[in-house]
Design a protein around this motif. Structure first.
Motif, PDB file in Angstrom:
ATOM      1  N   LEU A 129       8.220  27.714 -20.651  1.00  0.00           N
ATOM      2  CA  LEU A 129       7.820  26.401 -21.171  1.00  0.00           C
ATOM      3  C   LEU A 129       8.618  25.277 -20.511  1.00  0.00           C
ATOM      4  O   LEU A 129       8.092  24.176 -20.304  1.00  0.00           O
ATOM      5  N   LYS A 130       9.855  25.551 -20.174  1.00  0.00           N
ATOM      6  CA  LYS A 130      10.684  24.553 -19.487  1.00  0.00           C
ATOM      7  C   LYS A 130      10.115  24.248 -18.107  1.00  0.00           C
ATOM      8  O   LYS A 130      10.052  23.089 -17.683  1.00  0.00           O
ATOM      9  N   VAL A 189       6.870  24.793 -17.015  1.00  0.00           N
ATOM     10  CA  VAL A 189       5.552  24.147 -17.061  1.00  0.00           C
ATOM     11  C   VAL A 189       5.655  22.684 -17.502  1.00  0.00           C
ATOM     12  O   VAL A 189       4.862  21.837 -17.079  1.00  0.00           O
ATOM     13  N   ALA A 190       6.662  22.395 -18.350  1.00  0.00           N
ATOM     14  CA  ALA A 190       6.838  21.007 -18.800  1.00  0.00           C
ATOM     15  C   ALA A 190       7.291  20.102 -17.666  1.00  0.00           C
ATOM     16  O   ALA A 190       7.029  18.895 -17.679  1.00  0.00           O
ATOM     17  N   ALA A 191       7.973  20.675 -16.675  1.00  0.00           N
ATOM     18  CA  ALA A 191       8.500  19.883 -15.561  1.00  0.00           C
ATOM     19  C   ALA A 191       7.457  19.629 -14.471  1.00  0.00           C
ATOM     20  O   ALA A 191       7.682  18.804 -13.576  1.00  0.00           O
ATOM     21  N   THR A 202       1.182  16.146 -12.174  1.00  0.00           N
ATOM     22  CA  THR A 202      -0.273  16.083 -12.360  1.00  0.00           C
ATOM     23  C   THR A 202      -1.058  16.223 -11.054  1.00  0.00           C
ATOM     24  O   THR A 202      -2.242  15.912 -11.013  1.00  0.00           O
ATOM     25  N   GLU A 258      -0.022  21.302  -8.932  1.00  0.00           N
ATOM     26  CA  GLU A 258       0.808  21.469 -10.124  1.00  0.00           C
ATOM     27  C   GLU A 258      -0.039  21.805 -11.347  1.00  0.00           C
ATOM     28  O   GLU A 258       0.371  22.611 -12.195  1.00  0.00           O
ATOM     29  N   ARG A 296       0.539  25.183 -13.350  1.00  0.00           N
ATOM     30  CA  ARG A 296       0.852  25.150 -14.781  1.00  0.00           C
ATOM     31  C   ARG A 296      -0.087  26.093 -15.540  1.00  0.00           C
ATOM     32  O   ARG A 296       0.349  26.870 -16.397  1.00  0.00           O
ATOM     33  N   TRP A 345       1.391  29.467 -17.368  1.00  0.00           N
ATOM     34  CA  TRP A 345       1.251  29.519 -18.820  1.00  0.00           C
ATOM     35  C   TRP A 345       0.344  30.672 -19.230  1.00  0.00           C
ATOM     36  O   TRP A 345       0.612  31.388 -20.199  1.00  0.00           O
ATOM     37  N   GLY A 348      -1.617  25.240 -26.082  1.00  0.00           N
ATOM     38  CA  GLY A 348      -1.074  24.597 -24.885  1.00  0.00           C
ATOM     39  C   GLY A 348      -1.599  25.210 -23.608  1.00  0.00           C
ATOM     40  O   GLY A 348      -1.998  24.495 -22.678  1.00  0.00           O
ATOM     41  N   ALA A 378      -4.103  23.615 -20.711  1.00  0.00           N
ATOM     42  CA  ALA A 378      -3.705  23.606 -19.304  1.00  0.00           C
ATOM     43  C   ALA A 378      -4.787  24.224 -18.425  1.00  0.00           C
ATOM     44  O   ALA A 378      -5.124  23.703 -17.353  1.00  0.00           O
TER      45      ALA A 378
END
Length: 335
Positions: free
Chosen positions: A144-145, A147-149, A152, A156, A160, A164, A215, A219
């Protein structure tokens, strides 16, 4: 009187009958076997078979041995000794299967069933162990760390969705790259299911389902929208505009994981292992873990989780209980 089926006797009888056939008939049967093998085995299995046959042939050539069947059991036993300490026991077993299959395809007795070969394999396992190196785990928190970084850009967004999905579904890489848009099924709560049409443990495509969280679903849907993917397009494909829409290769998926996690030792399988670790930490039952990973037996998930299970074992609980008791006693004494 009940007749007991003897597989070895049956195989020997078939070989005896084939040996008595004319060369023309024998060749026709061999060609039919090859044709049916192409239909029965997965492309990756056939590719591995060819690679192993080539490697064995090269090894024999270097030592002046004949690699064309029938191969003498003594040669195969020596081959096992040469692999010992360099390859895992599972890899050696796979190579022996390929040598056996080569003989079966020519309707010849396999040297790998000879006692000399069995003893050689047992000796290598005893000397070097049968331990199988496990992919390092990537737990949900780390996933999660990462994919959050991600931003767009098209690449990416694709990465993501891929990372995920790999973390949520616990899918093998072969299953991940096989998903098509039509395999995604939305649920009322915002989560989704992915239909796994075929897997390592489901070669006859009975089908199964893998879970995607809200989530992860968002994605994946965002990537499908941006890439303008159609129903029959693969979900995880190239990120470039106007690129040919074909599935990513397993090697490409592995490179993406290494780049995004900035680690050379991880792959998509690391998230499968990490998922099992997280599940054991949360005290999920072994049966629910088997369902999530689509395992048919508890052996593999138990192996993946053995580090966590050791920390949760009776020995660990006893040690912790007595440490707490000793700490309480020491506190009372000091007080």
């Amino acid at each position: 009187m009940t007749t007991v089926f003897d597989r070895e006797f049956e195989r020997a009888e078939v070989l005896t009958v084939l040996t008595s056939q004319s060369e023309q008939k024998r060749q026709a049967i061999i060609e039919e076997y090859e044709r049916r093998s192409l239909e029965a085995f997965a492309p990756e299995t056939l590719r591995n078979l060819r690679q192993i046959k080539r490697a064995f042939s090269e090894w024999c050539s270097e030592r002046g041995y004949e690699a064309t069947p029938p191969v003498q059991p003594q040669i195969v036993a020596e081959y096992i000794e040469a692999m010992g300490g360099n390859l895992s026991a599972n890899t050696i077993a796979t190579r022996l299967w390929a040598i056996s299959e080569h003989h079966r395809s020519l309707f010849l007795p396999s040297p790998c069933r000879h006692r000399l070969v069995e003893l050689a394999l047992k000796s290598v396992k005893r000397k070097y162990g049968a331990f199988t190196r496990q992919a390092p785990p990537l737990a949900k928190a780390e996933v999660l760390k990462v994919v959050a970084a991600l931003g767009t850009s098209r690449q990416e967004l694709r990465d993501r969705a891929l990372i995920w999905a790999a973390s949520d579904t616990w899918c093998r890489v072969s299953e991940l790259v096989a998903f098509k848009v039509r395999d995604l099924e939305r649920q009322d709560d915002g989560s989704s299911l992915l239909f796994v049409r075929r897997s390592k443990t489901d070669q006859f495509a009975k089908g199964d389902y893998a879970f995607l969280s809200k989530g992860a679903s968002n994605a994946v849907l965002k990537w499908i929208e941006v890439a303008e993917l159609k129903t029959d397009d693969p979900i995880f494909t190239k990120s470039q505009c106007h690129a040919i829409r074909k599935p990513l290769s397993p090697a490409t998926v592995s490179r993406i994981m290494k780049r995004r996690f900035d680690r050379k030792d991880v792959s998509s399988h690391s998230m499968r292992v990490g998922g099992v670790h997280d599940a054991f930490r949360l005290n999920c039952s072994l049966s629910s873990i088997m369902v999530a990973g689509r395992w048919r037996s508890p052996e593999m998930p138990a192996r993946y989780g053995r580090r966590i299970l050791a920390s949760q074992s009776a020995a660990a609980q006893v040690a912790e209980a007595f440490e707490q008791e000793a700490a309480m006693a020491d506190g009372s004494h000091n007080g």
